[in-house]
Scaffold this motif. Structure first.
Motif, PDB file in Angstrom:
ATOM      1  N   TRP A 300     -12.984  13.165  12.473  1.00 22.67           N
ATOM      2  CA  TRP A 300     -13.339  11.870  13.065  1.00 22.67           C
ATOM      3  C   TRP A 300     -14.737  11.967  13.664  1.00 22.67           C
ATOM      4  O   TRP A 300     -15.106  12.993  14.233  1.00 22.67           O
ATOM      5  CB  TRP A 300     -12.369  11.506  14.182  1.00 22.67           C
ATOM      6  N   LEU A 301     -15.484  10.884  13.582  1.00 23.78           N
ATOM      7  CA  LEU A 301     -16.788  10.803  14.241  1.00 23.78           C
ATOM      8  C   LEU A 301     -16.745   9.682  15.266  1.00 23.78           C
ATOM      9  O   LEU A 301     -16.485   8.522  14.928  1.00 23.78           O
ATOM     10  CB  LEU A 301     -17.895  10.528  13.213  1.00 23.78           C
ATOM     11  N   LEU A 302     -16.999  10.039  16.523  1.00 24.96           N
ATOM     12  CA  LEU A 302     -17.058   9.057  17.600  1.00 24.96           C
ATOM     13  C   LEU A 302     -18.514   8.850  17.974  1.00 24.96           C
ATOM     14  O   LEU A 302     -19.270   9.821  18.136  1.00 24.96           O
ATOM     15  CB  LEU A 302     -16.280   9.548  18.828  1.00 24.96           C
ATOM     16  N   LEU A 303     -18.912   7.595  18.113  1.00 26.42           N
ATOM     17  CA  LEU A 303     -20.283   7.271  18.509  1.00 26.42           C
ATOM     18  C   LEU A 303     -20.287   6.645  19.895  1.00 26.42           C
ATOM     19  O   LEU A 303     -19.613   5.640  20.134  1.00 26.42           O
ATOM     20  CB  LEU A 303     -20.917   6.301  17.508  1.00 26.42           C
ATOM     21  N   PRO A 352     -16.579  12.012   3.630  1.00 34.03           N
ATOM     22  CA  PRO A 352     -16.264  10.883   4.512  1.00 34.03           C
ATOM     23  C   PRO A 352     -15.523  11.320   5.771  1.00 34.03           C
ATOM     24  O   PRO A 352     -14.786  12.312   5.754  1.00 34.03           O
ATOM     25  CB  PRO A 352     -15.391   9.978   3.628  1.00 34.03           C
ATOM     26  N   VAL A 353     -15.745  10.610   6.847  1.00 32.31           N
ATOM     27  CA  VAL A 353     -15.044  10.831   8.109  1.00 32.31           C
ATOM     28  C   VAL A 353     -14.492   9.490   8.580  1.00 32.31           C
ATOM     29  O   VAL A 353     -14.900   8.429   8.088  1.00 32.31           O
ATOM     30  CB  VAL A 353     -15.983  11.409   9.189  1.00 32.31           C
ATOM     31  N   ARG A 354     -13.567   9.538   9.519  1.00 36.62           N
ATOM     32  CA  ARG A 354     -13.073   8.299  10.126  1.00 36.62           C
ATOM     33  C   ARG A 354     -13.951   7.991  11.332  1.00 36.62           C
ATOM     34  O   ARG A 354     -14.073   8.806  12.254  1.00 36.62           O
ATOM     35  CB  ARG A 354     -11.602   8.447  10.528  1.00 36.62           C
ATOM     36  N   LEU A 355     -14.535   6.817  11.325  1.00 38.15           N
ATOM     37  CA  LEU A 355     -15.526   6.441  12.332  1.00 38.15           C
ATOM     38  C   LEU A 355     -14.879   5.574  13.419  1.00 38.15           C
ATOM     39  O   LEU A 355     -14.187   4.595  13.116  1.00 38.15           O
ATOM     40  CB  LEU A 355     -16.670   5.672  11.674  1.00 38.15           C
ATOM     41  N   VAL A 356     -15.129   5.934  14.679  1.00 39.40           N
ATOM     42  CA  VAL A 356     -14.702   5.127  15.826  1.00 39.40           C
ATOM     43  C   VAL A 356     -15.933   4.918  16.695  1.00 39.40           C
ATOM     44  O   VAL A 356     -16.611   5.883  17.080  1.00 39.40           O
ATOM     45  CB  VAL A 356     -13.584   5.812  16.636  1.00 39.40           C
ATOM     46  N   PRO A 390     -18.806  -1.582  11.934  1.00 32.29           N
ATOM     47  CA  PRO A 390     -17.744  -0.645  12.318  1.00 32.29           C
ATOM     48  C   PRO A 390     -16.366  -1.304  12.261  1.00 32.29           C
ATOM     49  O   PRO A 390     -16.186  -2.429  12.731  1.00 32.29           O
ATOM     50  CB  PRO A 390     -18.111  -0.253  13.750  1.00 32.29           C
ATOM     51  N   GLU A 391     -15.410  -0.601  11.685  1.00 31.19           N
ATOM     52  CA  GLU A 391     -14.045  -1.137  11.572  1.00 31.19           C
ATOM     53  C   GLU A 391     -13.245  -0.904  12.849  1.00 31.19           C
ATOM     54  O   GLU A 391     -12.415  -1.735  13.225  1.00 31.19           O
ATOM     55  CB  GLU A 391     -13.326  -0.499  10.382  1.00 31.19           C
ATOM     56  N   VAL A 392     -13.461   0.246  13.493  1.00 29.93           N
ATOM     57  CA  VAL A 392     -12.706   0.566  14.706  1.00 29.93           C
ATOM     58  C   VAL A 392     -13.670   0.624  15.883  1.00 29.93           C
ATOM     59  O   VAL A 392     -14.544   1.494  15.946  1.00 29.93           O
ATOM     60  CB  VAL A 392     -11.965   1.914  14.574  1.00 29.93           C
ATOM     61  N   VAL A 393     -13.533  -0.333  16.790  1.00 29.72           N
ATOM     62  CA  VAL A 393     -14.345  -0.399  17.996  1.00 29.72           C
ATOM     63  C   VAL A 393     -13.410  -0.313  19.190  1.00 29.72           C
ATOM     64  O   VAL A 393     -12.398  -1.021  19.250  1.00 29.72           O
ATOM     65  CB  VAL A 393     -15.169  -1.702  18.053  1.00 29.72           C
ATOM     66  N   ALA A 394     -13.706   0.574  20.146  1.00 30.22           N
ATOM     67  CA  ALA A 394     -12.819   0.772  21.293  1.00 30.22           C
ATOM     68  C   ALA A 394     -13.634   1.181  22.507  1.00 30.22           C
ATOM     69  O   ALA A 394     -14.799   1.587  22.392  1.00 30.22           O
ATOM     70  CB  ALA A 394     -11.772   1.843  20.973  1.00 30.22           C
ATOM     71  N   ASP A 395     -13.020   1.069  23.670  1.00 31.72           N
ATOM     72  CA  ASP A 395     -13.621   1.574  24.899  1.00 31.72           C
ATOM     73  C   ASP A 395     -13.354   3.076  24.950  1.00 31.72           C
ATOM     74  O   ASP A 395     -12.225   3.514  25.114  1.00 31.72           O
ATOM     75  CB  ASP A 395     -12.992   0.868  26.107  1.00 31.72           C
ATOM     76  N   LEU A 396     -14.387   3.876  24.769  1.00 25.46           N
ATOM     77  CA  LEU A 396     -14.241   5.328  24.641  1.00 25.46           C
ATOM     78  C   LEU A 396     -14.871   6.094  25.799  1.00 25.46           C
ATOM     79  O   LEU A 396     -14.748   7.310  25.860  1.00 25.46           O
ATOM     80  CB  LEU A 396     -14.914   5.816  23.347  1.00 25.46           C
TER      81      LEU A 396
END
Length: 581
Positions: A300-303, A352-356, A390-396
């Motif tokens: 997973w890649l978190l930005l 590929p990675v899963r992007l959040v 971005p498909e997955v946007v969250a408070d990280l």
């Protein structure tokens, strides 16, 4: 109490292993004495403080309808095996065996035992609600015990457990406890905040920590000065970004950044605000088969914005990461990004990675990130043009001071605190694991809805000292001071008048219910005053031959810079008024 009959044992220097103020002062003032790593004797002076804390807690728990019990310190492992905690809990759970080879634990908490009591004794909804509490010794085998009573291995704790017929009743019981805790902490005389806390796997919003405010506190407390909003750092959120994302105004470019692997260094090199950079955090989740063997992993890649820090609790709520995650290995990073950490980004991936994406990053334009090539970063990156939306946007992220409050009533501020209490809605976690049921009104068995409520009895005096001290020593609030008043006669052994006046004041205050100590040790004034300033008794009365001849004594509160002269005939009434007896 007379000092000559008591146990006054002060030190000029703190032990070498004492790191925080409370540990230093509790040792120097003779409140505690180390026996082993994280294990302390509670000396007479310290035990008086602990007993006063216990008394306030006990009074308010009883007032709230809780019933006191005492559960064993050493508990059979079978109850912990029912809930799975015997195996799941780490080495902080002290496991022992008796002479027959049977497994036991030294309790760090008592959910299993109290649930066993409930399933045996509470058979019907007519017996509910019930709240059972204890003030009992606990043990957690901390890997690195430190800070004296702030993080010891053996400690005293008040733990309470509520049992209810349904969620509505459980929430009502929770509120009763939450209010009782506010009364308890108000009576302690400490500055504190009740802050919303994360409920973990149970979910919901019924979890609050009680934090004593102290600059040396380990926990960050987030609050809004313009409203009632308060939460710990794990739980705290800021208002979601408002408005549309700005339009792209820069071209995408691969920019040399030799030797600059952090966002701060890159921003400084390029002369741009740190807020225009984006950091890449690479996580992984493991896939397992029915036997629990790892069969593969997902990267997973978190930005996050360059000036923000990841909040692991929030990340752990992202679908796909909620079953547990870890930081990716160097090998996994290189396989997917073709580059070592420090220059990573979402462009030009090998696999590929899963992007959040953090919601702040989702509204950024013209941002900077790693180019997946050592010594290079990408500048002018924009969503929709250079990357898919971005498909997955969250408070990280962790909030920062100045963020807008989530209630929309101001901006957030941050201060430090020491957690000394926690109220928590458990639901049916333990009752289901232990098949603890009662017969409901419909005649069918139902699982107890539970709550748990803890106060660190021996941690609280340490927290009080962290909040209340100066260069001379401790400054106790009246409610939990080892003694409320100290009478200090100068030359008591040489003056019958001083002796008689000191003993009379001591006797009168005792008769009025004041917790007073008379220092009859015959110490020199400087040494005597230094002892009581170190110990932190809040009210001091000094009697001397010269003063009595003038019809006066000296009163000084521990926080006062200088003494106040009071007529000797009025000192009893003066003290009673000051301490509101």
């Amino acid at each position: 109490m007379k000092a000559s009959q008591f146990f006054v044992s002060t030190l000029k220097e703190a032990p070498a292993d004492a790191e925080v103020v409370s540990h230093k002062l509790m040792t120097r003032a003779g409140l505690i004495k180390k026996l082993g790593a994280g294990i302390y004797n509670y000396m007479p002076m310290g035990l008086r403080v602990i007993r006063k804390v216990e008394a306030i807690v006990r009074e308010e728990m009883n007032r709230a309808g809780a019933v006191e019990v005492a559960m064993p310190v050493v508990q059979p492992a079978e109850f912990w095996q029912e809930t799975g905690r015997f195996d799941k809990m780490g080495p902080e759970l002290l496991r022992i065996q008796d002479r027959h080879g049977r497994d036991f634990i030294v309790q760090p908490t008592s959910e299993e035992v109290v649930t066993d009591i409930a399933r045996q004794e509470l058979r019907s909804y007519k017996q509910l609600p019930k709240n059972l509490y204890q003030i009992q010794t606990k043990f957690r085998d901390e890997r690195r015990p430190r800070f004296g009573l702030m993080r010891g291995r053996e400690f005293i704790m008040k733990d309470a457990y509520s049992f209810d017929r349904d969620q509505a009743a459980a929430k009502a019981s929770y509120q009763v406890m939450a209010q009782a805790y506010r009364r308890i902490f108000d009576r302690f005389g400490l500055t504190y905040r009740a802050v919303a806390a994360d409920s973990g796997a149970i979910g919901g919003d019924l979890s609050e920590e009680f934090q004593v405010i102290a600059a040396t506190g380990e926990d960050a407390i987030v609050y809004c000065p313009q409203s009632d909003y308060a939460a710990n750092m794990e739980k705290a959120e800021s208002l979601a970004p408002q408005g549309a994302r700005p339009a792209a105004s820069q071209a995408l470019a691969k920019t040399p950044t030799p030797g600059k692997s952090t966002c701060a260094d890159v921003a400084q090199l390029l002369g741009v605000p740190l807020q225009s950079t984006v950091k890449s955090l690479v996580l992984a989740t493991d896939r397992t088969n029915e036997a629990g063997e790892i069969t593969g992993s997902q990267v997973w890649l978190l930005l996050l914005r360059g000036d923000h820090d990841m909040n692991e609790i929030k990340v752990g709520k992202v679908p796909g990461l909620d079953a547990g995650f870890r930081f990716a290995t160097v090998g996994e990073v290189e396989d997917h990004f073709g580059c070592k950490p420090g220059y990573l980004g979402p462009l030009n991936l090998r696999q590929p990675v899963r992007l959040v994406v953090d919601r702040e990053v989702a509204v950024m334009a013209d941002w900077i990130c790693g180019a997946n090539e050592v010594d290079f970063h990408m500048t002018g990156v924009n969503w929709g043009r250079d990357l898919p939306e971005p498909e997955v946007v969250a408070d990280l992220r962790n909030v920062v001071a100045g963020d807008p409050s989530p209630d929309g009533k101001g901006t957030l501020a941050i201060e430090r605190g020491i957690e000394v209490g926690h109220v928590f809605y458990l639901g049916t976690k333990y009752s289901k694991a232990m098949n603890a049921t009662f017969l409901g009104e419909d005649g069918k068995p139902a699982f107890f809805e539970m709550g748990c409520y803890g106060i660190g009895i021996t941690r609280l005096p340490a927290a009080a000292i962290e909040q209340n001290h100066d260069e001379r020593g401790i400054i106790w609030p009246d409610a939990i001071a080892p003694f409320t008043v100290v009478v200090c006669p100068i030359g008591m052994d040489r003056s019958d008048e001083v002796r008689a006046a000191a003993e009379k004041l001591h006797a009168d205050l005792l008769a009025a219910g004041v917790d007073v100590i008379l220092d009859d040790r015959g110490e020199r004034p400087g040494a005597m005053f230094a002892d009581w300033e170190l110990i932190g008794v809040p009210h001091r009365v000094v009697l001397s031959d010269r003063g009595l001849k003038e019809g006066q004594v000296e009163y000084q509160h521990r926080r006062d810079a200088a003494a106040t002269k009071v007529a000797a005939a009025e000192i009893f009434a003066f003290i009673k008024d000051r301490i509101k007896v």
